[in-house]
Motif scaffolding. Structure first.
Motif, short mmCIF file in Angstrom:
data_model
loop_
_atom_site.label_atom_id
_atom_site.label_comp_id
_atom_site.label_asym_id
_atom_site.label_seq_id
_atom_site.Cartn_x
_atom_site.Cartn_y
_atom_site.Cartn_z
N GLU A 26 0.82 -1.20 0.00
CA GLU A 26 0.00 0.00 0.00
C GLU A 26 0.86 1.27 0.00
O GLU A 26 0.47 2.29 -0.56
CB GLU A 26 -0.99 0.00 1.17
CG GLU A 26 -0.40 -0.25 2.54
CD GLU A 26 -0.43 -1.70 2.98
OE1 GLU A 26 -0.81 -1.97 4.14
OE2 GLU A 26 -0.06 -2.58 2.15
N TYR A 27 2.04 1.18 0.64
CA TYR A 27 2.97 2.31 0.58
C TYR A 27 3.51 2.48 -0.83
O TYR A 27 3.57 3.60 -1.36
CB TYR A 27 4.14 2.11 1.55
CG TYR A 27 5.27 3.09 1.32
CD1 TYR A 27 5.22 4.37 1.83
CD2 TYR A 27 6.39 2.73 0.56
CE1 TYR A 27 6.24 5.28 1.61
CE2 TYR A 27 7.42 3.64 0.33
CZ TYR A 27 7.33 4.90 0.86
OH TYR A 27 8.34 5.80 0.62
N GLU A 62 -1.32 9.21 6.05
CA GLU A 62 -1.82 7.92 5.56
C GLU A 62 -0.74 6.85 5.67
O GLU A 62 -1.00 5.72 6.12
CB GLU A 62 -2.30 8.07 4.12
CG GLU A 62 -2.53 6.77 3.36
CD GLU A 62 -3.63 5.89 3.94
OE1 GLU A 62 -3.64 4.69 3.63
OE2 GLU A 62 -4.46 6.39 4.73
N GLN A 77 -0.84 3.33 7.84
CA GLN A 77 -0.97 2.08 7.08
C GLN A 77 -0.60 0.82 7.86
O GLN A 77 -1.36 -0.16 7.86
CB GLN A 77 -0.15 2.16 5.79
CG GLN A 77 -0.81 2.98 4.69
CD GLN A 77 0.06 3.12 3.45
OE1 GLN A 77 1.26 2.84 3.48
NE2 GLN A 77 -0.54 3.57 2.36
N ARG A 96 -3.08 -2.45 8.99
CA ARG A 96 -2.82 -3.83 8.58
C ARG A 96 -2.55 -4.74 9.77
O ARG A 96 -3.03 -5.88 9.81
CB ARG A 96 -1.62 -3.86 7.61
CG ARG A 96 -1.27 -5.25 7.12
CD ARG A 96 -0.03 -5.22 6.25
NE ARG A 96 -0.31 -4.86 4.87
CZ ARG A 96 -0.52 -5.73 3.88
NH1 ARG A 96 -0.52 -7.02 4.13
NH2 ARG A 96 -0.73 -5.30 2.65
#
Length: 341
Positions: free
Chosen positions: A31-32, A54, A58, A62
């Motif tokens: 996602e990063y 964000e 993250q 998760r």
């Protein structure tokens, strides 16, 4: 409700053990990588407060770590002091003019370069549950100075070490300037919502004992003293990577509330020589996390069991490697959460 991490950093021996991982926000997460592909380079992400917030959140989304570590970089301080900062593809950070060639007095401070970092902290803290801790950070003066003097990272910091020997007065002025800015930088993070802060001294291991006393212990003590005086409820974590046998002196003399241990430190030795009741953080080898499997679990359990009678934050001995499988992180954190000692 302060949560497990903040309770531990304030000296409570809690179960289950709280955990967060250095570099938990970053390149190993898909996602990063997706967000970076969309937004651009590293520095652009740091200065986009919404994107940086964000990224900070993250890994908690998760894995549910107990702390969110600010997504930023230790070189924001020299950037605010007036050096130009670039992150060159394949080469790492570059600062100019380098202080091996230019006088400290030639720099013109740009304090507004710190403001977007405070905005990131505010955004993250507003989104975190009450029992999750917002962690701020800064580089320790010695490590920051190595980049300011050489203009880049190096394996043995020889340019900076030589300057410190040849012209200790000039180098002291650089250290003092970094201390002053770092105190205000950490204070700004705390006022924005950081509940604990960590001082990263990534290159502390390159110094002789006398240099370590002057360039690591003394400036970190000045920072910790100032933060403790202004924010007595905010723990300061000291992480002098490579300190080795100098670690007990660092713990006694800096006034930090917790000590981060790198992966080269024997937990049994650390538990024996560090002040009784002092919270510790660490110290699984990041390469064990990369490898995963039974040996990772065995070593993690050894760390947990060694520090069973002391406040302990489970963490790595340094940052997560960018090729670490995400399932290994989940495996590790599940083990830590289920351990009761």
């Amino acid at each position: 409700m302060p949560g497990l991490l903040l309770d531990t950093l304030r000296g409570k021996n809690v179960r289950p053990r709280p955990s967060w991982l250095m570099r938990q926000a970053g390149r190993y997460l898909p996602e990063y990588r997706a967000l970076r592909a969309e937004k651009g380079g590293f520095l652009a992400l740091v200065y986009d407060s919404e994107a940086a917030a964000e990224i900070t959140i993250q890994p908690l989304r998760r894995y549910g770590m107990d702390g969110a570590i600010l997504f930023s970089d230790i070189l924001i301080v020299p950037y605010a002091m007036g050096q130009d900062l670039e992150f060159l593809v394949g080469e790492g950070p570059n600062l100019s003019p380098r202080l091996a060639d230019a006088a400290l007095s030639s720099l013109h401070a740009v304090p507004e370069r710190l403001t977007p970092i405070y905005d990131t902290v505010k955004l993250v803290r507003a989104q975190l549950p009450a029992d999750k801790t917002m962690l701020g950070f800064a580089g320790s003066p010695w490590t920051v100075a190595t980049y300011m003097v050489a203009g880049e990272g190096s394996r043995d910091q020889h340019v900076t070490r030589e300057l410190a020997y040849r012209d200790p007065a000039a180098f002291q002025a650089i250290i003092d300037a970094i201390v002053t800015v770092t105190i205000e930088y950490l204070a700004g993070q705390i006022m924005a919502g950081a509940e604990a802060v960590q001082l990263f001294d990534s290159w502390a291991g390159s110094l002789s004992p006398a240099q370590f006393e002057r360039w690591v212990i003394a400036p970190n003590a000045a920072i910790a003293s100032a933060i403790n005086a202004r924010f007595p409820d905010v723990p300061v974590i000291g992480f002098p990577k490579g300190a080795g046998e100098k670690l007990p002196a660092y713990a006694r003399e800096t006034g930090v509330q917790a000590i981060g241990l790198d992966e080269t430190i024997d937990p049994l030795w650390a538990h024996k020589v560090l002040p009784e009741g002092l919270p510790v953080q660490g110290n699984l080898d990041p390469l064990l996390l990369l490898a995963g499997g039974d040996e990772m679990e065995r070593q993690a359990l050894h760390i947990l069991e060694t520090f069973a009678d002391r406040p302990h934050v489970f963490n790595l001995g340094h940052g997560i490697g960018q090729t670490t499988p995400v399932e290994h992180v989940g495996q590790l954190l599940n083990l830590v959460r289920n351990w009761r000692g």
